[in-house]
Design a protein around this motif. Structure first.
Motif, PDB file in Angstrom:
ATOM      1  N   SER A   4      39.156 -67.197  -3.615  1.00 18.43           N
ATOM      2  CA  SER A   4      38.858 -67.495  -1.712  1.00 18.43           C
ATOM      3  C   SER A   4      40.023 -67.631  -1.430  1.00 18.43           C
ATOM      4  N   LYS A   5      40.721 -67.247   0.453  1.00 17.50           N
ATOM      5  CA  LYS A   5      41.053 -67.752   0.870  1.00 17.50           C
ATOM      6  C   LYS A   5      42.969 -67.073   0.295  1.00 17.50           C
ATOM      7  N   VAL A   6      42.706 -66.508  -0.749  1.00 16.82           N
ATOM      8  CA  VAL A   6      43.678 -65.632  -1.704  1.00 16.82           C
ATOM      9  C   VAL A   6      45.338 -65.368  -0.096  1.00 16.82           C
ATOM     10  N   ASP A   7      44.840 -65.221   1.322  1.00 20.25           N
ATOM     11  CA  ASP A   7      46.033 -65.554   1.753  1.00 20.25           C
ATOM     12  C   ASP A   7      46.659 -67.033   2.375  1.00 20.25           C
ATOM     13  N   LEU A   8      46.554 -67.786   1.849  1.00 16.72           N
ATOM     14  CA  LEU A   8      46.611 -69.250   1.463  1.00 16.72           C
ATOM     15  C   LEU A   8      47.509 -69.434   0.299  1.00 16.72           C
TER      16      LEU A   8
ATOM     17  N   SER B 157      24.240 -73.719  11.867  1.00 15.93           N
ATOM     18  CA  SER B 157      25.267 -73.369  12.201  1.00 15.93           C
ATOM     19  C   SER B 157      25.970 -72.514  11.494  1.00 15.93           C
ATOM     20  N   ASP B 158      25.294 -71.802   9.891  1.00 21.78           N
ATOM     21  CA  ASP B 158      26.269 -71.281   9.395  1.00 21.78           C
ATOM     22  C   ASP B 158      24.966 -70.379   9.552  1.00 21.78           C
ATOM     23  N   ALA B 159      23.996 -70.344   9.835  1.00 19.74           N
ATOM     24  CA  ALA B 159      23.037 -69.056  10.338  1.00 19.74           C
ATOM     25  C   ALA B 159      23.540 -68.407  11.573  1.00 19.74           C
ATOM     26  N   LYS B 160      24.225 -69.420  12.591  1.00 15.65           N
ATOM     27  CA  LYS B 160      23.944 -68.470  13.603  1.00 15.65           C
ATOM     28  C   LYS B 160      25.502 -67.459  13.278  1.00 15.65           C
ATOM     29  N   ARG B 161      26.222 -68.198  12.330  1.00 16.00           N
ATOM     30  CA  ARG B 161      27.609 -67.436  12.206  1.00 16.00           C
ATOM     31  C   ARG B 161      27.558 -65.789  11.367  1.00 16.00           C
ATOM     32  N   LEU B 162      26.167 -66.008  10.756  1.00 13.65           N
ATOM     33  CA  LEU B 162      25.448 -64.573  10.551  1.00 13.65           C
ATOM     34  C   LEU B 162      24.670 -63.309  11.297  1.00 13.65           C
TER      35      LEU B 162
ATOM     36  N   ILE C  32      22.082 -66.082  -0.973  1.00  9.89           N
ATOM     37  CA  ILE C  32      21.273 -67.162  -1.404  1.00  9.89           C
ATOM     38  C   ILE C  32      22.783 -67.867  -1.021  1.00  9.89           C
ATOM     39  N   GLU C  33      23.204 -68.251   0.446  1.00  2.86           N
ATOM     40  CA  GLU C  33      24.701 -69.893   0.842  1.00  2.86           C
ATOM     41  C   GLU C  33      23.292 -70.359   0.058  1.00  2.86           C
ATOM     42  N   ASN C  34      24.154 -71.387  -0.978  1.00  2.99           N
ATOM     43  CA  ASN C  34      23.767 -72.811  -1.278  1.00  2.99           C
ATOM     44  C   ASN C  34      24.484 -74.076  -0.381  1.00  2.99           C
TER      45      ASN C  34
ATOM     46  N   SER D 264      32.432 -75.353  -3.310  1.00  4.21           N
ATOM     47  CA  SER D 264      32.306 -76.526  -2.795  1.00  4.21           C
ATOM     48  C   SER D 264      32.421 -76.420  -1.768  1.00  4.21           C
ATOM     49  N   PRO D 265      31.977 -77.737  -0.637  1.00  5.92           N
ATOM     50  CA  PRO D 265      32.027 -77.286   1.149  1.00  5.92           C
ATOM     51  C   PRO D 265      33.525 -76.380   1.193  1.00  5.92           C
ATOM     52  N   GLY D 266      33.571 -75.950   2.211  1.00  2.69           N
ATOM     53  CA  GLY D 266      34.148 -75.882   2.732  1.00  2.69           C
ATOM     54  C   GLY D 266      35.274 -73.988   2.127  1.00  2.69           C
ATOM     55  N   SER D 267      34.567 -74.213   1.347  1.00  6.82           N
ATOM     56  CA  SER D 267      35.500 -73.201  -0.097  1.00  6.82           C
ATOM     57  C   SER D 267      35.444 -71.621   1.053  1.00  6.82           C
ATOM     58  N   GLY D 268      34.869 -71.047   1.666  1.00  6.62           N
ATOM     59  CA  GLY D 268      35.024 -70.274   2.254  1.00  6.62           C
ATOM     60  C   GLY D 268      33.555 -69.213   2.448  1.00  6.62           C
ATOM     61  N   LYS D 269      32.459 -69.667   1.558  1.00  7.85           N
ATOM     62  CA  LYS D 269      31.248 -69.060   1.702  1.00  7.85           C
ATOM     63  C   LYS D 269      30.270 -68.311   2.488  1.00  7.85           C
ATOM     64  N   THR D 270      30.299 -68.693   4.169  1.00  4.45           N
ATOM     65  CA  THR D 270      29.954 -68.073   5.039  1.00  4.45           C
ATOM     66  C   THR D 270      30.778 -67.170   5.651  1.00  4.45           C
ATOM     67  N   ALA D 271      31.856 -67.361   5.628  1.00  2.00           N
ATOM     68  CA  ALA D 271      33.206 -66.646   5.729  1.00  2.00           C
ATOM     69  C   ALA D 271      33.225 -65.618   5.216  1.00  2.00           C
ATOM     70  N   LEU D 272      33.476 -65.597   3.627  1.00  2.00           N
ATOM     71  CA  LEU D 272      33.018 -64.362   3.352  1.00  2.00           C
ATOM     72  C   LEU D 272      31.178 -63.415   3.118  1.00  2.00           C
TER      73      LEU D 272
ATOM     74  N   SER E 205      40.458 -62.620   0.153  1.00  2.00           N
ATOM     75  CA  SER E 205      40.400 -63.181   2.299  1.00  2.00           C
ATOM     76  C   SER E 205      39.868 -62.912   2.767  1.00  2.00           C
ATOM     77  N   ALA E 206      39.185 -63.362   3.318  1.00  2.00           N
ATOM     78  CA  ALA E 206      38.305 -62.962   4.708  1.00  2.00           C
ATOM     79  C   ALA E 206      39.371 -63.109   5.513  1.00  2.00           C
ATOM     80  N   LYS E 207      40.223 -63.403   5.698  1.00  2.00           N
ATOM     81  CA  LYS E 207      40.824 -63.457   6.609  1.00  2.00           C
ATOM     82  C   LYS E 207      42.054 -62.250   6.833  1.00  2.00           C
TER      83      LYS E 207
HETATM   84  N1  GTP Z   1      42.524 -68.509   5.666  1.00  2.00           N
HETATM   85  C1  GTP Z   1      41.611 -68.550   5.567  1.00  2.00           C
HETATM   86  N2  GTP Z   1      40.622 -69.560   5.921  1.00  2.00           N
HETATM   87  C2  GTP Z   1      39.199 -69.376   5.166  1.00  2.00           C
HETATM   88  C3  GTP Z   1      38.932 -67.743   4.510  1.00  2.00           C
HETATM   89  N3  GTP Z   1      37.888 -67.951   4.267  1.00  2.00           N
HETATM   90  C4  GTP Z   1      37.023 -69.471   4.882  1.00  2.00           C
HETATM   91  N4  GTP Z   1      38.779 -69.671   5.641  1.00  2.00           N
HETATM   92  C5  GTP Z   1      38.353 -71.227   7.104  1.00  2.00           C
HETATM   93  O1  GTP Z   1      37.807 -72.081   5.629  1.00  2.00           O
HETATM   94  C6  GTP Z   1      37.142 -72.971   6.875  1.00  2.00           C
HETATM   95  C7  GTP Z   1      35.925 -73.442   5.609  1.00  2.00           C
HETATM   96  O2  GTP Z   1      34.510 -71.970   5.424  1.00  2.00           O
HETATM   97  P1  GTP Z   1      33.751 -71.117   5.952  1.00  2.00           P
HETATM   98  O3  GTP Z   1      32.961 -70.336   5.644  1.00  2.00           O
HETATM   99  O4  GTP Z   1      33.020 -72.094   6.582  1.00  2.00           O
HETATM  100  O5  GTP Z   1      33.016 -72.287   4.022  1.00  2.00           O
HETATM  101  P2  GTP Z   1      31.968 -72.783   3.464  1.00  2.00           P
HETATM  102  O6  GTP Z   1      32.130 -72.821   2.491  1.00  2.00           O
HETATM  103  O7  GTP Z   1      30.757 -72.087   3.898  1.00  2.00           O
HETATM  104  O8  GTP Z   1      31.732 -73.744   4.116  1.00  2.00           O
HETATM  105  P3  GTP Z   1      30.096 -74.983   3.522  1.00  2.00           P
HETATM  106  O9  GTP Z   1      29.251 -74.327   4.349  1.00  2.00           O
HETATM  107  O10 GTP Z   1      29.973 -76.174   4.554  1.00  2.00           O
HETATM  108  O11 GTP Z   1      29.743 -75.225   2.280  1.00  2.00           O
HETATM  109  C8  GTP Z   1      36.657 -72.484   7.922  1.00  2.00           C
HETATM  110  O12 GTP Z   1      37.654 -72.960   9.222  1.00  2.00           O
HETATM  111  C9  GTP Z   1      37.168 -70.818   7.987  1.00  2.00           C
HETATM  112  O13 GTP Z   1      37.792 -69.973   8.833  1.00  2.00           O
HETATM  113  C10 GTP Z   1      40.146 -67.213   3.947  1.00  2.00           C
HETATM  114  O14 GTP Z   1      39.586 -65.653   3.439  1.00  2.00           O
HETATM  115  N5  GTP Z   1      41.059 -67.401   4.304  1.00  2.00           N
END
Ligand code: GTP
Ligand code: MG
Length: 223
Positions: free
Chosen positions: A168-172, A75-80, A120-122, A42-50, A200-202
């Motif tokens: 993902s985001k197990v730190d939270l 913006s995700d491509a730029k981050r990668l 591939i980041e879907n 789902s959106p924002g679950s941390g794909k790009t951060a991982l 945890s990408a953090k």
């Molecule tokens: N605390 C914490 N925050 C995280 C972690 N991974 C991602 N985030 C935060 O969660 C938000 C969304 O992360 P993204 O990596 O952009 O998520 P995404 O799945 O790529 O989002 P979309 O491409 O929009 O679907 C950002 O603010 C990240 O900093 C993690 O492991 N821990």
């Protein structure tokens, strides 16, 4: 034919067309011995951060390319970029998923020669990408601790298609009062076939196991 039937027939033909393109992609990826991993969630679950952390860890070890799908931005491509991998952005212009034809074009733009791993980041979506084979070897789904433990039960179609699931985001986890045991039970009930990893990408927790999984799978595909 009724309107409803016409719509269903059209959807079936679009999916059949996608399947043909996915089969061709799979043949091409096999010919080149490149492991292809489709990351869905789902959106924002941390794909790009991982993936940011993953590319840093694989840099210099595994020759990697990335295709990033997004509805509207790059913006995700730029981050990668700048992490040792070639990155291609596909903007889907509102489509809620990538399809196999987009991946064929994306991999041509990327250039598969010498590549060992294509990630591939879907598009962030727990529904549409489930029905669209891209020709990947591994489909990995993220379930972030802030989404709730029930997501595998509510979106079973997606979870049933996964080879791997990353919590993902197990730190939270404690801040989100995430019940890990319940989430793992739900994952196992819906997707017993999936290899489950916690990351945890953090903090970097679990990254070693995840990166080793990719590295070993790429090596196996090569031999
Ligand atoms: N605390 C914490 N925050 C995280 C972690 N991974 C991602 N985030 C935060 O969660 C938000 C969304 O992360 P993204 O990596 O952009 O998520 P995404 O799945 O790529 O989002 P979309 O491409 O929009 O679907 C950002 O603010 C990240 O900093 C993690 O492991 N821990
Ligand atoms: Mg992203």
């Amino acid at each position: 034919m009724s309107e409803g039937r016409k719509v269903i027939a059209m959807q079936e033909s679009v999916l059949a067309e996608n399947q043909r393109a996915a089969d061709l992609n799979r043949e091409e990826f096999a010919r080149r011995s490149v492991l292809v991993v489709n990351v869905v969630s789902s959106p924002g679950s941390g794909k790009t951060a991982l993936l940011e952390r993953t590319l840093e860890a694989l840099n210099g070890q595994v020759s990697t390319g990335v295709i990033v799908g997004d509805l509207a931005t790059d913006s995700d491509a730029k981050r990668l970029e700048g992490k040792g991998a070639k990155v291609v952005q596909i903007t889907t212009d509102g489509y809620c998923h990538l399809d196999a034809a987009m991946i064929e074009r994306g991999s041509q733009e990327l250039g598969l020669t010498g590549l060992e791993l294509l990630i591939i980041e879907n598009v962030g979506n727990l529904v549409c990408p489930a029905a669209h084979d891209l020709g990947e070897d591994i489909r990995v789904g993220l379930l972030s601790v802030t989404e709730g433990e029930d997501k595998p039960l509510k979106y079973p179609v997606m979870f049933k298609t996964l080879q791997a699931a990353v919590v993902s985001k197990v730190d939270l986890a404690s801040a989100a009062e995430f019940d890990l045991e319940l989430a793992l039970r739900n994952l196992h009930e819906v997707a017993p076939q999936a290899r489950v990893m916690l990351t945890s990408a953090k903090s970097g927790e679990g990254m070693e196991e995840w990166v080793a999984y990719l590295r070993d799978s790429a090596r196996r595909k090569k031999h």
